[in-house]
Write an enzyme that holds these catalytic residues in place. Structure first.
Site, PDB file in Angstrom:
ATOM      1  N   SER A 122       0.807  -1.184  -0.139  1.00 25.82           N
ATOM      2  CA  SER A 122      -0.020  -0.046  -0.183  1.00 25.82           C
ATOM      3  C   SER A 122       0.807   1.350  -0.062  1.00 25.82           C
ATOM      4  O   SER A 122       1.856   1.384   0.378  1.00 25.82           O
ATOM      5  CB  SER A 122      -1.028  -0.117   1.274  1.00 25.82           C
ATOM      6  OG  SER A 122       0.031   0.282   2.343  1.00 25.82           O
ATOM      7  N   LYS A 123       0.322   2.168  -0.511  1.00 23.97           N
ATOM      8  CA  LYS A 123       0.860   3.587  -0.571  1.00 23.97           C
ATOM      9  C   LYS A 123       1.390   4.160   0.742  1.00 23.97           C
ATOM     10  O   LYS A 123       2.338   4.749   1.015  1.00 23.97           O
ATOM     11  CB  LYS A 123      -0.221   4.627  -1.205  1.00 23.97           C
ATOM     12  CG  LYS A 123       0.296   6.036  -1.640  1.00 23.97           C
ATOM     13  CD  LYS A 123      -0.695   6.538  -2.111  1.00 23.97           C
ATOM     14  CE  LYS A 123      -0.799   8.163  -1.971  1.00 23.97           C
ATOM     15  NZ  LYS A 123      -1.903   8.913  -2.531  1.00 23.97           N
ATOM     16  N   ARG A 124       0.520   3.742   1.702  1.00 27.24           N
ATOM     17  CA  ARG A 124       0.793   4.132   3.078  1.00 27.24           C
ATOM     18  C   ARG A 124       2.358   3.688   3.714  1.00 27.24           C
ATOM     19  O   ARG A 124       2.900   4.076   4.370  1.00 27.24           O
ATOM     20  CB  ARG A 124      -0.395   3.569   4.160  1.00 27.24           C
ATOM     21  CG  ARG A 124      -0.561   4.409   5.455  1.00 27.24           C
ATOM     22  CD  ARG A 124      -1.127   5.809   5.189  1.00 27.24           C
ATOM     23  NE  ARG A 124      -0.398   6.755   6.006  1.00 27.24           N
ATOM     24  CZ  ARG A 124       0.301   7.819   5.558  1.00 27.24           C
ATOM     25  NH1 ARG A 124       0.417   7.958   4.204  1.00 27.24           N
ATOM     26  NH2 ARG A 124       0.926   8.511   6.316  1.00 27.24           N
ATOM     27  N   LYS A 125       2.392   2.319   3.442  1.00 27.99           N
ATOM     28  CA  LYS A 125       3.637   1.766   3.887  1.00 27.99           C
ATOM     29  C   LYS A 125       4.789   1.321   2.942  1.00 27.99           C
ATOM     30  O   LYS A 125       5.784   1.166   3.400  1.00 27.99           O
ATOM     31  CB  LYS A 125       3.196   0.251   4.382  1.00 27.99           C
ATOM     32  CG  LYS A 125       2.193   0.392   5.485  1.00 27.99           C
ATOM     33  CD  LYS A 125       1.551  -0.823   6.028  1.00 27.99           C
ATOM     34  CE  LYS A 125       0.632  -1.029   7.070  1.00 27.99           C
ATOM     35  NZ  LYS A 125      -0.133  -2.074   7.316  1.00 27.99           N
ATOM     36  N   SER A 126       4.602   1.525   1.715  1.00 24.94           N
ATOM     37  CA  SER A 126       5.570   1.408   0.661  1.00 24.94           C
ATOM     38  C   SER A 126       5.377   2.597  -0.285  1.00 24.94           C
ATOM     39  O   SER A 126       4.271   3.203  -0.574  1.00 24.94           O
ATOM     40  CB  SER A 126       5.419   0.003   0.082  1.00 24.94           C
ATOM     41  OG  SER A 126       5.408  -0.993   0.998  1.00 24.94           O
TER      42      SER A 126
END
Length: 501
Positions: A264-268
RNA sequence: GCCCCCAUCGUCUAGAGGCCUAGGACGCCACCCUUUCAAGGUGGAGAUCAGGGGUUCGAAUCCCCUUGGGGGCACCA
C-alpha cells in the site's frame, strides 16, 4: 461458429487498470505477467481503461498509467496507446466510459430475462440490515427485499422519486473453476446476496462491466491479482446468466509490504513513476517484478523483457504473496547500470545531472561513478563537487576532516602545500589522472607517508568530502585551476584553525 | 463475524517421493583487492522445510487437522 471457435482458441489476455491513481507497482506487475503470457504464447494483449468511477478517474492518471507501462517496455496490441488518444483494435472503444450503451443493453437483457431486478433500498436501510447480520454472525448479504416487489410497490417508490439500482439475481449454487495458478477453487454462491450491477444513477459497476467487456473482447484468460478471487464467483454467475462462454481465470499472488499486508501507498512506495524519478532503470524493475512470484526454475536471475517472454509460464507462478524487497531492487539496478556502456549510461544520466554538466563532461564522468551508482538519481550527490562554485567549496572544509587519522593538522597542511607547489607548474594539458597520480605517489614516497594518508586531505580539499569517486580522475575533471584554488582554500582553513602552516 | 486463499533461510526463491546432512541470490559478517566509497573475489553465519498426525520401504514434496498469515465481504475497482 467455426470462426468463433478459432477465435476462442487464440489466446487473448488483458489488463484493465482504473485511472483513479498513478500506475501502481502491483498493476505494473500484473500487466507484466499478462504481457509475458501473451508474448510467450503468441497471443494478444489488450489494454482496457476501467473508468466507470467517473468521480475518481482522471486523464492525468490514465496518462501516468499508459506512459508508465510504455516506459517499462510493455506494449499492447489493442487499446489506447496514448492517454486520451485513439484506440487501436477491433473491439474499440477500450475505455469503459465510452461503452456505456453496451452495459445498458446488457442490463436490460438481464432485467427482461428475469435475472435482475430494480432495488429501491436506501443505503441507510442496507446498512442497518448488514449490521444486524453481522451481530447474528451471518454472512453480510443483501436480503432480497426488492426481488419480488409488486407493481404497486414499485410504482409507489418511483412516485416517491426513488431511482432504483439494478441487482443481479445470484443463483444459490456452488461454483468452481480451475484457476490457472491455484488449481481448483470452490465457492458457495448461496453465501452471496444479489449484488448491484447498475447504480441508481444508471452508471454500471465493476463486476458487471468486466464481464460484459471481457466477453465481448473475447478474452480467453483473465490474469489478475489474488484480491479478485472473491469476485470470480459473482462474475461466473454473470457469464452464465448472460450466456457468454467462460474464460479461464488465473489469480496471481499479491505484492506485500514488509509487514506482509497488501502493498500500500501508506507503507511502501507504490507509484511506479517515483521509481523512475529516482533513477531506477526499467530493465531492473521489469526483472525484479517478474521474480516477485515467479522464477524460471533455474538459478539464472538476470533476464531482459524478451528473455522473460521466452521463459515465462503462468503455471510456475507461486501461490503465496511476496514482499517487495527494496534491497534486492537496488542490487539489480546496480547490475543493470554497470551493464550499460559508458555512452548509454551518460545518455540516461543526463536528466539527473545539473544543467552545468555539459554533455562532454557527462561522458567523462561516467567511468568515475558507474561502479558506485545504485540509482541514476544518486549521481548528482556523488559528483556534485564538480559543479560547485569555488565560493561554496570553501565552506566545505572543517579542519578536522582534512587531517588523516594519526596525523597532526600541521602535517596535513605541509603535505598539502607540497602537493600544491609541485602540481602548480603543470599545464592544463598535463593535468591528467595518470600524471597526477604518479606525481602524488612520488611525493608520498619522499615524505614517507602511506599514499592513502596523503590522498585523504587532497580528497577532502578537492571534493569536499572524505568519500568520493577516485581522486585523480576527479581532479582531472575539476581541472587545474579549480583544484589549485581548492587546495589553497583548504590550506587557509587549516591554518585558520590555528594549528600550524 | 462470514467466505476464500496461502505457508522452504530476515527477504526473493530452487525443490513436482529417494539426487536434500535443503541449492542459489539479496541482505548481514569476515578476509582479499584497494587512494576513500563502491565494484569485484573468497569464505561464513543463517531454514529440525509453521506444528502435529497419517500414506509410503522412503516426504520439504501426497492427505488430514491445528496454528499462523493474507485477501474479500460497497450503489470502489
Amino acid at each position: 461458429m467455426l470462426a468463433n471457435d478459432e477465435n476462442r482458441a487464440q489466446l487473448r489476455v488483458r489488463m484493465a487498470p482504473s485511472p483513479t491513481g498513478p500506475l501502481h507497482i502491483g498493476t505494473a506487475r500484473t500487466s507484466l505477467y499478462n504481457y509475458l503470457t501473451a508474448r510467450h504464447r503468441g497471443g494478444t494483449f489488450v489494454l482496457r481503461i476501467e473508468d466507470t468511477d467517473v468521480a475518481r478517474s482522471t486523464t492525468d492518471f490514465e496518462r501516468d498509467i499508459i506512459e508508465g507501462l510504455h516506459w517499462l517496455g510493455i506494449t499492447w496490441d489493442e487499446g489506447p496507446q496514448v492517454a486520451g488518444g485513439e484506440d487501436i483494435g477491433r473491439y474499440a472503444p477500450y475505455r469503459q466510459s465510452q461503452r456505456l450503451d453496451r452495459y445498458a443493453a446488457e442490463a436490460e437483457r438481464l432485467l427482461a430475462d428475469g435475472n435482475a431486478y430494480r432495488c429501491y433500498c436506501t443505503s441507510d436501510e442496507l446498512e442497518a440490515v448488514r449490521r444486524k447480520q453481522e451481530a447474528n454472525h451471518e454472512p453480510p448479504r443483501y436480503s432480497g427485499r426488492c426481488r419480488n416487489l409488486g407493481d404497486a410497490e414499485r410504482n409507489a417508490f418511483e412516485a416517491e422519486g426513488r431511482q432504483g439500482a439494478i441487482r443481479f439475481i445470484v443463483p444459490p449454487e456452488t461454483v468452481s473453476w480451475d484457476d490457472l495458478v491455484r488449481g481448483e477453487v470452490e465457492f458457495d454462491n448461496a453465501l452471496l446476496g444479489d449484488f448491484v450491477i447498475v447504480r441508481a444513477d444508471g452508471s454500471p459497476l465493476y463486476n458487471f462491466t468486466v464481464v460484459v467487456d471481457d466477453a465481448e473482447m473475447q478474452i480467453s484468460e483473465v490474469i489478475r491479482g489474488e484480491d479478485h478471487i472473491s469476485n470470480t464467483p459473482k462474475q461466473i454467475a454473470l457469464y452464465r446468466a448472460l450466456g457468454y462462454p467462460l474464460p479461464r481465470f488465473g489469480h496471481i499472488p499479491l505484492i506485500l509490504n514488509p509487514d506482509r499486508t497488501k502493498m500500500s501507498k501508506r507503507k511502501s512506495q507504490t507509484a511506479m513513476d517515483e521509481y523512475r524519478r529516482q533513477g531506477y532503470l526499467p530493465e531492473a524493475l521489469v526483472n525484479f517484478l517478474a521474480f516477485l512470484g515467479w522464477s524460471p526454475g533455474t538459478e539464472e536471475e538476470i533476464f531482459s523483457l524478451d528473455e522473460l517472454a521466452e521463459r515465462f509460464e503462468l503455471g510456475k507462478v507461486h501461490k503465496g504473496g511476496a514482499i517487495f524487497d527494496k534491497d534486492r531492487l537496488d542490487y539489480l539496478n546496480g547490475v543493470y547500470i554497470r551493464s550499460l556502456s559508458d555512452e548509454q549510461l551518460a545518455l540516461r544520466l543526463r536528466p539527473f545531472l545539473p544543467d552545468a554538466a555539459a554533455d562532454q563532461t557527462v561522458v567523462r564522468l561516467v567511468p568515475l561513478l558507474k561502479e558506485r551508482l545504485v540509482r541514476l538519481g544518486d549521481a548528482g550527490e556523488l559528483v556534485g563537487f564538480l559543479f560547485e562554485t569555488d565560493a561554496t567549496v570553501a565552506s566545505w572544509y572543517d579542519g578536522e576532516d582534512l587531517v588523516p587519522k594519526k596525523r597532526e593538522a600541521a602535517d596535513a597542511a605541509s603535505a598539502l602545500r607540497i602537493v600544491r607547489d609541485e602540481l602548480s607548474p603543470l599545464t592544463d594539458a598535463d593535468w591528467a589522472a595518470d600524471l597526477l597520480e604518479s606525481r602524488c605517489r612520488g611525493i608520498a614516497e619522499r615524505m614517507g607517508w602511506k599514499p592513502g594518508d596523503l590522498f585523504k586531505p587532497m580528497r577532502v580539499a578537492i571534493t569536499g568530502r572524505s568519500v568520493s569517486p577516485p581522486l585523480f580522475g576527479s581532479m582531472e575533471l575539476v581541472g587545474r585551476e579549480h583544484c589549485l584554488r581548492r587546495m589553497d582554500d583548504a590550506l587557509a582553513k587549516l591554518s585558520g584553525v590555528g594549528v600550524g602552516a
